[in-house]
Design a protein around this motif. Structure first.
Motif, mmCIF file in Angstrom:
data_model
loop_
_atom_site.group_PDB
_atom_site.id
_atom_site.type_symbol
_atom_site.label_atom_id
_atom_site.label_comp_id
_atom_site.label_asym_id
_atom_site.label_seq_id
_atom_site.Cartn_x
_atom_site.Cartn_y
_atom_site.Cartn_z
ATOM 1 N N PRO A 63 10.215 111.556 111.484
ATOM 2 C CA PRO A 63 11.516 112.227 111.497
ATOM 3 C C PRO A 63 11.331 113.743 111.439
ATOM 4 C CG PRO A 63 11.106 111.203 109.364
ATOM 5 C CD PRO A 63 10.018 110.735 110.276
ATOM 6 N N ILE A 64 12.290 114.462 112.011
ATOM 7 C CA ILE A 64 12.149 115.905 112.204
ATOM 8 C C ILE A 64 12.734 116.688 111.023
ATOM 9 C CG2 ILE A 64 12.689 117.843 113.739
ATOM 10 C CD1 ILE A 64 10.876 115.708 114.998
ATOM 11 N N ARG A 102 31.019 132.543 105.822
ATOM 12 C CA ARG A 102 29.715 131.947 106.138
ATOM 13 C C ARG A 102 29.505 130.697 105.289
ATOM 14 N NH1 ARG A 102 26.177 135.443 108.944
ATOM 15 N NH2 ARG A 102 26.841 137.629 109.004
ATOM 16 N N VAL A 103 29.098 129.613 105.943
ATOM 17 C CA VAL A 103 28.780 128.367 105.247
ATOM 18 C C VAL A 103 27.262 128.286 105.101
ATOM 19 C CG1 VAL A 103 28.868 125.852 105.374
ATOM 20 C CG2 VAL A 103 30.854 127.209 106.083
ATOM 21 N N THR A 104 26.799 128.096 103.895
ATOM 22 C CA THR A 104 25.349 128.085 103.657
ATOM 23 C C THR A 104 24.693 126.848 104.256
ATOM 24 O OG1 THR A 104 25.665 127.005 101.514
ATOM 25 C CG2 THR A 104 25.556 129.411 101.534
ATOM 26 N N THR A 105 23.436 127.021 104.638
ATOM 27 C CA THR A 105 22.642 125.928 105.194
ATOM 28 C C THR A 105 21.540 125.561 104.207
ATOM 29 O OG1 THR A 105 21.190 127.509 106.288
ATOM 30 C CG2 THR A 105 23.043 126.671 107.570
ATOM 31 N N SER A 106 20.848 124.473 104.519
ATOM 32 C CA SER A 106 19.694 124.089 103.695
ATOM 33 C C SER A 106 18.631 123.485 104.601
ATOM 34 C CB SER A 106 20.100 123.082 102.613
ATOM 35 O OG SER A 106 20.661 121.913 103.185
ATOM 36 N N LEU A 107 17.382 123.586 104.165
ATOM 37 C CA LEU A 107 16.265 123.013 104.922
ATOM 38 C C LEU A 107 15.985 121.616 104.394
ATOM 39 C CD1 LEU A 107 14.175 123.830 107.140
ATOM 40 C CD2 LEU A 107 12.592 124.303 105.245
ATOM 41 N N VAL A 108 16.028 120.629 105.276
ATOM 42 C CA VAL A 108 15.710 119.245 104.905
ATOM 43 C C VAL A 108 14.317 118.938 105.415
ATOM 44 C CG1 VAL A 108 16.384 116.824 105.120
ATOM 45 C CG2 VAL A 108 18.152 118.604 105.013
ATOM 46 N N VAL A 109 13.369 118.829 104.505
ATOM 47 C CA VAL A 109 11.970 118.634 104.858
ATOM 48 C C VAL A 109 11.690 117.155 105.092
ATOM 49 C CG1 VAL A 109 9.579 118.920 104.118
ATOM 50 C CG2 VAL A 109 11.279 120.684 103.575
ATOM 51 N N ARG A 110 11.166 116.855 106.283
ATOM 52 C CA ARG A 110 10.815 115.476 106.627
ATOM 53 C C ARG A 110 9.328 115.452 106.985
ATOM 54 N NH1 ARG A 110 16.393 114.699 110.073
ATOM 55 N NH2 ARG A 110 17.775 114.315 108.297
ATOM 56 N N GLY A 111 8.970 114.868 108.141
ATOM 57 C CA GLY A 111 7.555 114.699 108.408
ATOM 58 C C GLY A 111 6.996 115.417 109.607
ATOM 59 N N SER A 112 7.734 116.401 110.136
ATOM 60 C CA SER A 112 7.332 117.004 111.421
ATOM 61 C C SER A 112 6.541 118.303 111.283
ATOM 62 C CB SER A 112 8.555 117.246 112.285
ATOM 63 O OG SER A 112 9.426 118.183 111.678
ATOM 64 N N VAL A 113 6.224 118.690 110.037
ATOM 65 C CA VAL A 113 5.459 119.937 109.834
ATOM 66 C C VAL A 113 4.165 119.615 109.095
ATOM 67 C CG1 VAL A 113 5.439 122.229 108.781
ATOM 68 C CG2 VAL A 113 7.578 121.327 109.767
ATOM 69 N N ALA A 114 3.063 119.891 109.777
ATOM 70 C CA ALA A 114 1.734 119.661 109.170
ATOM 71 C C ALA A 114 1.324 120.872 108.344
ATOM 72 C CB ALA A 114 0.706 119.387 110.250
ATOM 73 N N THR A 115 0.496 120.629 107.360
ATOM 74 C CA THR A 115 -0.126 121.709 106.591
ATOM 75 C C THR A 115 -1.500 121.975 107.198
ATOM 76 O OG1 THR A 115 1.017 121.033 104.582
ATOM 77 C CG2 THR A 115 -0.916 122.439 104.322
ATOM 78 N N ILE A 116 -1.748 123.237 107.541
ATOM 79 C CA ILE A 116 -3.027 123.566 108.198
ATOM 80 C C ILE A 116 -3.736 124.695 107.450
ATOM 81 C CG2 ILE A 116 -2.197 122.823 110.443
ATOM 82 C CD1 ILE A 116 -1.917 125.753 111.234
ATOM 83 N N GLY A 117 -5.014 124.846 107.682
ATOM 84 C CA GLY A 117 -5.791 125.966 107.167
ATOM 85 C C GLY A 117 -5.990 125.958 105.675
ATOM 86 N N ARG A 118 -5.907 124.770 105.066
ATOM 87 C CA ARG A 118 -6.102 124.713 103.617
ATOM 88 C C ARG A 118 -7.185 123.693 103.271
ATOM 89 N NH1 ARG A 118 0.050 124.665 101.181
ATOM 90 N NH2 ARG A 118 0.709 126.694 102.045
#
Length: 356
Positions: free
Chosen positions: A306-307, A340-356
């Motif tokens: 999921p994105i 202005r209506v505030t937004t939020s970031l919904v973290v799912r599985g489409s972002v990998a962690t790199i360089g660690r």
């Protein structure tokens, strides 16, 4: 059975008056909801109207009352889930206040928007909600104000117009999403937009005529700048207007010497096109490329993975715009505001962690 060649004529107020055995003026008062009549007379008239299947002449009623009971809504692209959901919010707010809506789709084309606005003004709508295709072309919207029709801008703001606008916190939303990508180790990023590409690419953010796109690009570029990442404007890619063009944009991006490891899609339609492009290229999310998309569209939660999305609270945006316009129609004393209506970031599985 009705003869199609000779359709039944519309039932008039005079017909209802005759059936109810009252004067035409009395029937008009009952059907128009004004004046004073007895309960018995009102029941007689309403029963006759129901039996005759009377339908009010909305144009005649608007001319006598000064109200049509209709709100006009001009959106950029009804195919985009963002606008579909926004219209639902607008419609719900309008219905609660006793208004119906007429929807027009501009296709993000200025001429189509102008024609839609002219048509709706001609229909005597009580107010307009417009998503301007360009924020630097004001003549038709200034005409709305001169005509005395209440106007609320949706999704995009034009401070020079001095009317209410209801938008998301676009700059902050893009800034937060981009910082998340950078925080996961990504240093090569791209922002992909459906905005028509200028020859030679984007050279000046101030030239972007769409205020929502401009603010999102500002947020993206600001995040890259604060992380000391080079040439941030080069990372903004335009022209993803359909699947074919998006495929071309993605092929150019991914064929660069240092291709991006993460993408931010400007809206859900662009996000879906990017997803399809990556699939057609045999690339996996997030193993090969990470991505975030604006809008919690249905497709973003059923993909594998999921994105991660920017939740724009679009229904609330539409509802707020509808409520604001109703307040203007009812002449509620309010100062002009950019809401202005505030937004939020919904973290799912489409972002990998790199360089660690």
């Amino acid at each position: 059975m009705e003869d199609p060649a000779h359709p039944k004529r519309p039932v008039t107020v005079a017909d209802v008056a005759k059936a109810a055995k009252v004067s035409k003026a009395t029937a008009a008062r009952v059907l128009g909801g004004y004046g004073v009549v007895s309960v018995q007379i009102k029941d007689q008239v309403m029963a006759a109207a129901a039996a005759l299947e009377y339908r009010p002449n909305e144009l005649a009623r608007s001319m006598s009352t000064g109200r049509s009971g209709i709100i006009g809504v001009v959106v950029g692209d009804i195919e985009n889930a963002f606008f579909s959901l926004a219209v639902r919010g607008i419609s719900d707010a309008a219905r609660l206040a006793g208004f119906n809506i007429i929807i027009a789709n501009s296709g993000e084309q200025l001429d189509a928007e102008r024609s839609a606005v002219d048509l709706l003004i001609g229909k005597r709508v009580d107010g307009l909600i417009v998503t301007p295709a360009r924020c630097d072309r004001l003549d038709h919207l200034q005409h709305v104000r001169r005509a005395g029709v209440p106007l609320v801008l949706f999704d995009r703001a034009i401070p020079e117009l001095d009317v209410d606008a209801v938008t998301g916190d676009d700059r902050e939303a893009a800034l937060t999403a981009t910082r998340h990508l950078i925080g996961q180790g990504h240093r090569r990023l791209a922002y992909v937009s459906a905005m028509d590409a200028e020859r030679g690419g984007l050279t000046d953010i101030a030239l972007i005529s769409n205020s929502a796109v401009r603010e999102r690009v500002e947020g993206f570029v600001s995040a890259l700048t604060e992380a000391d990442l080079p040439n941030p404007l080069h990372s903004v890619r335009l022209g993803a207007t359909d699947q074919h063009q998006t495929d071309a944009v993605m092929k150019r991006l991914l064929s660069e010497i240092s291709p991006p490891t993460a993408l931010l899609a400007s809206d859900s339609l662009v996000g879906l096109r990017i997803f399809k492009s990556l699939q057609s290229l045999g690339l996996s999310i997030p193993q090969d490329v990470s991505m975030i998309s604006f809008l919690d569209a249905d497709w973003t939660s059923v993909t594998v993975p999921p994105i991660t999305i920017v939740d724009q609270r679009v229904y609330e945006l539409g509802k707020l715009a509808g409520e604001r316009l109703v307040a203007r129609i009812e002449r509620t004393p309010l100062s002009v505001e950019h809401l202005r209506v505030t937004t939020s970031l919904v973290v799912r599985g489409s972002v990998a962690t790199i360089g660690r």
